[in-house]
Design a protein around this motif. Structure first.
Motif, PDB file in Angstrom:
ATOM      1  N   PRO A  15       0.833  -1.210   0.000  1.00  0.00           N
ATOM      2  CA  PRO A  15       0.000   0.000   0.000  1.00  0.00           C
ATOM      3  C   PRO A  15       0.865   1.256   0.000  1.00  0.00           C
ATOM      4  CG  PRO A  15       0.022  -1.015   2.168  1.00  0.00           C
ATOM      5  CD  PRO A  15       0.747  -1.946   1.264  1.00  0.00           C
ATOM      6  N   PRO A  16       0.255   2.414  -0.316  1.00  0.00           N
ATOM      7  CA  PRO A  16       1.024   3.671  -0.313  1.00  0.00           C
ATOM      8  C   PRO A  16       1.753   3.843   1.016  1.00  0.00           C
ATOM      9  CG  PRO A  16      -1.206   4.042  -1.099  1.00  0.00           C
ATOM     10  CD  PRO A  16      -1.168   2.641  -0.621  1.00  0.00           C
ATOM     11  N   GLY A  17       2.883   4.430   0.956  1.00  0.00           N
ATOM     12  CA  GLY A  17       3.705   4.574   2.181  1.00  0.00           C
ATOM     13  C   GLY A  17       4.782   3.531   2.168  1.00  0.00           C
ATOM     14  N   ILE A  18       4.353   2.285   2.306  1.00  0.00           N
ATOM     15  CA  ILE A  18       5.292   1.174   2.236  1.00  0.00           C
ATOM     16  C   ILE A  18       5.825   1.025   0.813  1.00  0.00           C
ATOM     17  CG2 ILE A  18       5.390  -1.365   2.311  1.00  0.00           C
ATOM     18  CD1 ILE A  18       5.474  -0.135   5.025  1.00  0.00           C
ATOM     19  N   ALA A  19       4.969   1.346  -0.178  1.00  0.00           N
ATOM     20  CA  ALA A  19       5.345   1.169  -1.588  1.00  0.00           C
ATOM     21  C   ALA A  19       6.650   1.882  -1.918  1.00  0.00           C
ATOM     22  CB  ALA A  19       4.212   1.674  -2.481  1.00  0.00           C
ATOM     23  N   ARG A  20       6.821   3.074  -1.344  1.00  0.00           N
ATOM     24  CA  ARG A  20       8.042   3.836  -1.642  1.00  0.00           C
ATOM     25  C   ARG A  20       9.289   3.089  -1.169  1.00  0.00           C
ATOM     26  NH1 ARG A  20       6.721   9.415   1.115  1.00  0.00           N
ATOM     27  NH2 ARG A  20       5.479   8.031   2.405  1.00  0.00           N
ATOM     28  N   LEU A  21       9.172   2.483   0.003  1.00  0.00           N
ATOM     29  CA  LEU A  21      10.317   1.735   0.536  1.00  0.00           C
ATOM     30  C   LEU A  21      10.556   0.466  -0.291  1.00  0.00           C
ATOM     31  CD1 LEU A  21      12.488   1.477   2.720  1.00  0.00           C
ATOM     32  CD2 LEU A  21      10.850   0.250   4.123  1.00  0.00           C
ATOM     33  N   LEU A 133      13.564   1.970   9.270  1.00  0.00           N
ATOM     34  CA  LEU A 133      12.451   2.734   8.698  1.00  0.00           C
ATOM     35  C   LEU A 133      11.186   1.868   8.565  1.00  0.00           C
ATOM     36  CD1 LEU A 133      11.847   5.528   7.553  1.00  0.00           C
ATOM     37  CD2 LEU A 133      12.554   4.706   5.318  1.00  0.00           C
ATOM     38  N   MET A 134      11.395   0.576   8.376  1.00  0.00           N
ATOM     39  CA  MET A 134      10.281  -0.335   8.087  1.00  0.00           C
ATOM     40  C   MET A 134       9.170  -0.306   9.150  1.00  0.00           C
ATOM     41  SD  MET A 134      10.773  -4.190   6.815  1.00  0.00           S
ATOM     42  CE  MET A 134      11.188  -4.752   8.453  1.00  0.00           C
ATOM     43  N   PRO A 135       9.492  -0.446  10.431  1.00  0.00           N
ATOM     44  CA  PRO A 135       8.393  -0.433  11.406  1.00  0.00           C
ATOM     45  C   PRO A 135       7.675   0.907  11.466  1.00  0.00           C
ATOM     46  CG  PRO A 135      10.522  -0.684  12.519  1.00  0.00           C
ATOM     47  CD  PRO A 135      10.783  -0.694  11.061  1.00  0.00           C
ATOM     48  N   THR A 136       8.407   1.984  11.170  1.00  0.00           N
ATOM     49  CA  THR A 136       7.784   3.315  11.172  1.00  0.00           C
ATOM     50  C   THR A 136       6.726   3.386  10.072  1.00  0.00           C
ATOM     51  OG1 THR A 136       9.871   4.243  11.900  1.00  0.00           O
ATOM     52  CG2 THR A 136       8.266   5.787  11.021  1.00  0.00           C
ATOM     53  N   LEU A 137       7.075   2.862   8.899  1.00  0.00           N
ATOM     54  CA  LEU A 137       6.145   2.918   7.771  1.00  0.00           C
ATOM     55  C   LEU A 137       5.011   1.912   7.938  1.00  0.00           C
ATOM     56  CD1 LEU A 137       8.670   3.288   4.827  1.00  0.00           C
ATOM     57  CD2 LEU A 137       7.083   5.009   5.654  1.00  0.00           C
ATOM     58  N   ALA A 138       5.313   0.797   8.570  1.00  0.00           N
ATOM     59  CA  ALA A 138       4.299  -0.253   8.710  1.00  0.00           C
ATOM     60  C   ALA A 138       3.367  -0.002   9.882  1.00  0.00           C
ATOM     61  CB  ALA A 138       4.981  -1.602   8.898  1.00  0.00           C
ATOM     62  N   ARG A 139       3.786   0.820  10.810  1.00  0.00           N
ATOM     63  CA  ARG A 139       3.023   1.019  12.049  1.00  0.00           C
ATOM     64  C   ARG A 139       1.570   1.414  11.775  1.00  0.00           C
ATOM     65  NH1 ARG A 139       3.379   1.809  17.501  1.00  0.00           N
ATOM     66  NH2 ARG A 139       5.366   0.771  17.439  1.00  0.00           N
ATOM     67  N   GLY A 140       0.683   0.689  12.345  1.00  0.00           N
ATOM     68  CA  GLY A 140      -0.739   1.020  12.237  1.00  0.00           C
ATOM     69  C   GLY A 140      -1.326   0.731  10.880  1.00  0.00           C
ATOM     70  N   ARG A 141      -0.499   0.305   9.949  1.00  0.00           N
ATOM     71  CA  ARG A 141      -1.016   0.103   8.601  1.00  0.00           C
ATOM     72  C   ARG A 141      -1.089  -1.374   8.269  1.00  0.00           C
ATOM     73  NH1 ARG A 141       2.411   4.597   7.131  1.00  0.00           N
ATOM     74  NH2 ARG A 141       1.147   6.392   6.587  1.00  0.00           N
ATOM     75  N   GLU A 142      -0.013  -2.064   8.496  1.00  0.00           N
ATOM     76  CA  GLU A 142       0.071  -3.423   7.974  1.00  0.00           C
ATOM     77  C   GLU A 142       0.916  -4.278   8.893  1.00  0.00           C
ATOM     78  OE1 GLU A 142       0.751  -5.330   3.582  1.00  0.00           O
ATOM     79  OE2 GLU A 142       1.813  -3.550   4.164  1.00  0.00           O
ATOM     80  N   ASP A 143       0.695  -5.534   8.793  1.00  0.00           N
ATOM     81  CA  ASP A 143       1.472  -6.510   9.522  1.00  0.00           C
ATOM     82  C   ASP A 143       2.952  -6.390   9.148  1.00  0.00           C
ATOM     83  OD1 ASP A 143       2.228  -8.750  10.826  1.00  0.00           O
ATOM     84  OD2 ASP A 143       1.540 -10.137   9.286  1.00  0.00           O
ATOM     85  N   GLU A 413      -7.012  -0.400  10.898  1.00  0.00           N
ATOM     86  CA  GLU A 413      -6.111   0.496  10.157  1.00  0.00           C
ATOM     87  C   GLU A 413      -5.598  -0.194   8.895  1.00  0.00           C
ATOM     88  OE1 GLU A 413      -5.160   3.565  10.626  1.00  0.00           O
ATOM     89  OE2 GLU A 413      -5.068   4.102  12.743  1.00  0.00           O
ATOM     90  N   SER A 414      -5.201  -1.452   9.051  1.00  0.00           N
ATOM     91  CA  SER A 414      -4.692  -2.215   7.895  1.00  0.00           C
ATOM     92  C   SER A 414      -5.756  -2.320   6.820  1.00  0.00           C
ATOM     93  CB  SER A 414      -4.286  -3.626   8.314  1.00  0.00           C
ATOM     94  OG  SER A 414      -3.312  -3.561   9.299  1.00  0.00           O
ATOM     95  N   LEU A 415      -6.969  -2.613   7.249  1.00  0.00           N
ATOM     96  CA  LEU A 415      -8.067  -2.763   6.295  1.00  0.00           C
ATOM     97  C   LEU A 415      -8.381  -1.434   5.602  1.00  0.00           C
ATOM     98  CD1 LEU A 415     -10.293  -5.101   8.476  1.00  0.00           C
ATOM     99  CD2 LEU A 415      -9.264  -5.705   6.283  1.00  0.00           C
ATOM    100  N   TRP A 416      -8.237  -0.353   6.358  1.00  0.00           N
ATOM    101  CA  TRP A 416      -8.468   0.966   5.776  1.00  0.00           C
ATOM    102  C   TRP A 416      -7.459   1.214   4.659  1.00  0.00           C
ATOM    103  CZ3 TRP A 416      -5.838   5.513   5.068  1.00  0.00           C
ATOM    104  CH2 TRP A 416      -6.618   6.619   4.722  1.00  0.00           C
ATOM    105  N   GLU A 417      -6.198   0.855   4.916  1.00  0.00           N
ATOM    106  CA  GLU A 417      -5.152   1.007   3.908  1.00  0.00           C
ATOM    107  C   GLU A 417      -5.459   0.173   2.679  1.00  0.00           C
ATOM    108  OE1 GLU A 417      -2.561   2.776   3.353  1.00  0.00           O
ATOM    109  OE2 GLU A 417      -2.766   3.936   5.200  1.00  0.00           O
ATOM    110  N   GLU A 418      -6.071  -0.966   2.909  1.00  0.00           N
ATOM    111  CA  GLU A 418      -6.415  -1.852   1.788  1.00  0.00           C
ATOM    112  C   GLU A 418      -7.735  -1.441   1.133  1.00  0.00           C
ATOM    113  OE1 GLU A 418      -6.329  -5.822   3.386  1.00  0.00           O
ATOM    114  OE2 GLU A 418      -4.280  -5.525   4.111  1.00  0.00           O
ATOM    115  N   GLN A 419      -8.265  -0.332   1.574  1.00  0.00           N
ATOM    116  CA  GLN A 419      -9.516   0.235   1.052  1.00  0.00           C
ATOM    117  C   GLN A 419     -10.725  -0.669   1.320  1.00  0.00           C
ATOM    118  OE1 GLN A 419      -8.696   1.195  -3.020  1.00  0.00           O
ATOM    119  NE2 GLN A 419      -6.907   2.410  -2.466  1.00  0.00           N
TER     120      GLN A 419
END
Lengths: 461, 169
Positions: A15-21, A133-143, A413-419
């Motif tokens: 998802p966006p955010g993680i995609a950049r990394l 950086l990974m946990p910062t980007l993943a926090r609240g968004r995805e496993d 939050e994860s589900l929200w990111e996944e729309q």
């Protein structure tokens, strides 16, 4: 409901955010592959291994210095500099672009050694910054495990494509041209990584809470096991490289060694989520220690290129699975420690173990089979210690630190990111209710699921 | 605090080691790589012609062990235009042998295997060079070199008794 191209995109880059990394890491993988292929044309393959050994050892020892300095400093630095990690990652790409150009003119000179090891330090600094950086980007968004697996998986695919391009370039032109191409890819990486600069750093957690989480026996144990595995990988790569060089094996065999490790890492990233559904994190780690111990024993007893490559491949798989298990453990048992600064400290420690073990491999000068069997013994000991500790820890039955409403909200939050907004709303609302089970086990959960299914059947109110 | 000091001391030690290594210079009057280039040149095969891959030449140490890394790199560089020189530690690596007992094993396809000892640092500057035709046969030479204004050249070459490279030693 999601469309197929969107799903494929999420599978590849997230998802966006993680995609950049993820994209940054793919470019990094491609550039590193160009660099590795170019080394086939280096002076290292023309000088005798015994003459090269002291120089390699010297520069490996020098590689230790930045990690010894960085280990205590990196964590606080990460927390103080807003967007510092993005800048650090961009910096590593720019430095390597310059180093690749310098190396292109010095592939057949003695400057190869300092330049190659400066490269190694920069590459390892990238790994530290990326994992921080990974946990910062993943926090609240995805496993975190999914993020980590996807990074490894997509980067391996990018590296495979790059390996074909780099090999064609090497066979038609030469190593210097491959390095010049690598420099271009690193510049591209710096541009992509530039988009990570604005990444906010999560607020500092209470130090006491982080320390308490890290001092849990289960967490400490997993960290030690991962350190041992990283050391085993460092030892094996250098021990086998020098063995192959001593036999005047062609450069492609060392390329195959690196590829086996990369392929193993890829397979591990695919297997890790499956393994996680079937066993605990600690069992994953135990298996990740025993599997390479068995394979290295086989390689030591029936020594040839195939068994050596298989041992390196299994080590790659194990390293990848153990890393995912560690991520999962942090997510479940050390949520406050699951942050950039702690991950930076952890990764620095792992890299330090890798370098120290590599130094040991170069310095030891033992026969190939002796080194491989010694490594197997080391892994067996670590696996036994790990399993024994876990047996003791099981008595303590650690409970998840996050409360159920908090976990439900994280999932929302994860589900929200996944729309998947409808599911996210349902979970968020569920988190507000006060009707939570006091205890939960597999049978009760199954019963609840079946009851809910029954109530949804047509004809039921 | 103790841990920090230990880390700082280790890091300082590693950097000092690096600085010492980077500033190390060979002793004045030492035999340079040019001397080895001069000695080997006499025994090298025909050089590559345009558009052809240079012939591969494996160089095996005789006696005191391999030449130091700096010398090896300088020799490779000096001959790189016409020969692809590889230094190896073990003659087995350079000579194709089906098994350890095969005394008739030959050097790899289009490659040449030369053994070289260490050039004596004091005059007369002699060195032993062997040309291997297979695992057990070689032609051995004692080469005497002279140095004039930093330039090395061969003064004389004498045939000597060869040593067995692979097998009974």
């Amino acid at each position: 409901v999601t469309d197929e191209p969107g799903a494929a995109r999420r599978w590849l880059i997230g998802p966006p955010g993680i995609a950049r990394l993820t994209v940054t890491h793919c470019v990094h993988g491609a550039a590193e592959t160009f660099f590795a292929v170019s080394m086939a044309g280096s002076i290292f393959f023309s000088v005798s291994p015994e003459a090269a050994r002291p120089r390699v050892l010297l520069f490996l020892t020098l590689t230790l210095a930045p990690f010894l300095v960085m280990a205590p400093l990196f964590g606080p630095l990460v927390e103080r500099l807003r967007g510092g990690l993005g800048v650090a990652i961009t910096g590593t790409f720019i430095v390597r672009a310059g180093l690749a150009l310098m190396l292109a003119g010095n592939l057949r000179t003695l400057l190869l050694f300092p330049l190659a090891f400066a490269f190694l330090v920069t590459a390892k600094s990238y790994t530290v910054a990326r994992n921080a950086l990974m946990p910062t980007l993943a926090r609240g968004r995805e496993d975190l495990v999914s993020v980590s697996s996807r990074l490894a998986r997509s980067a391996t695919m990018a590296s495979s494509v790059a390996a074909v391009a780099a090999t064609v370039l090497y066979t038609t032109l030469d190593g210097a041209r491959v390095l010049q191409a690598a420099s271009v890819v690193y510049v591209a990486g710096a541009l992509v990584a530039g988009r990570l600069r604005g990444t906010p750093i999560e607020p500092r957690a209470a130090q006491a809470e982080v320390v308490r989480e890290l001092e849990q026996g289960t967490v400490t144990d997993a960290i030690w096991a991962m350190t041992a595995l990283r050391a085993a990988i460092g030892f094996t790569l250098f021990h086998v490289t020098f063995s192959l060089r001593a036999e005047e094996a062609p450069a492609w065999t060392i390329g195959a060694l690196i590829a086996a490790n990369g392929l193993g890492s890829f397979v591990g990233s695919v297997l890790a989520p499956i393994a996680r559904r079937r066993m605990s994190e600690h069992r994953m780690i135990t298996v990740a220690l025993i599997a390479p111990a068995v394979m290295t024993t086989v390689a030591g007893l029936a020594l040839d290129l195939v068994t050596l490559l298989a041992a390196v491949g299994v080590l790659g798989i194990s390293g990848s699975i153990a890393r995912r298990a560690l991520d999962a453990l942090f997510q479940r048992q050390a949520p406050h420690a699951r942050r950039g600064s702690v991950y930076a400290w952890l990764e620095t420690r792992f890299e330090l173990a890798w370098v120290i073990a590599a130094c040991l491999a170069v310095a030891s000068q033992v026969a190939t089979w002796v080194g491989v069997i010694a490594l197997a013994g080391f892994l067996v000991v670590v696996a036994i210690v790990h399993a024994r500790q876990q047996f003791r820890m099981r008595l303590l039955e650690p409970r998840p630190i996050l409360s159920l409403p908090e976990r439900l909200l994280d999932r929302a939050e994860s589900l929200w990111e996944e729309q998947a907004y409808d599911e996210a709303i349902a979970l968020a609302r569920a988190a507000q209710t006060r009707d939570f089970p006091r205890s939960a086990d597999a049978a009760t959960a199954r019963e609840a699921i079946e009851a809910a299914r029954e109530s949804l059947r047509p004809g039921r109110d | 605090m103790g841990c920090r000091r230990l880390r700082a001391a280790l890091a300082f030690g590693a950097l000092t080691l690096g600085l010492l290594a980077c500033t190390a210079r060979s002793e004045p009057g030492a035999v340079t790589a040019d001397a080895y280039v001069a000695a080997l040149s006499e025994f090298l095969p025909d050089a590559a012609v345009a558009n052809e891959d240079p012939p591969i030449v494996y160089v095996v140490p005789i006696g005191d062990g391999a030449l130091d890394l700096d010398t090896q790199v300088a020799v490779i560089d000096a001959l790189a235009e016409r020969w692809d020189v590889h230094f190896v530690d073990d003659a087995q690596a350079a000579i194709k042998a089906d098994d350890d007992d095969d005394d008739d094993a030959e050097p790899r396809g289009e490659t040449y295997v030369l053994g070289i000892g260490t050039i004596k640092a004091v005059p007369p500057h002699t060195v032993r060079i062997e040309q291997y035709t297979d695992a057990s046969r070689s032609q051995a030479h004692r080469v005497t070199l002279v140095e004039h204004n930093g330039t090395w050249r061969i003064d004389s070459v004498a045939m000597v008794e060869p040593e067995v490279l692979v097998g009974d030693g």
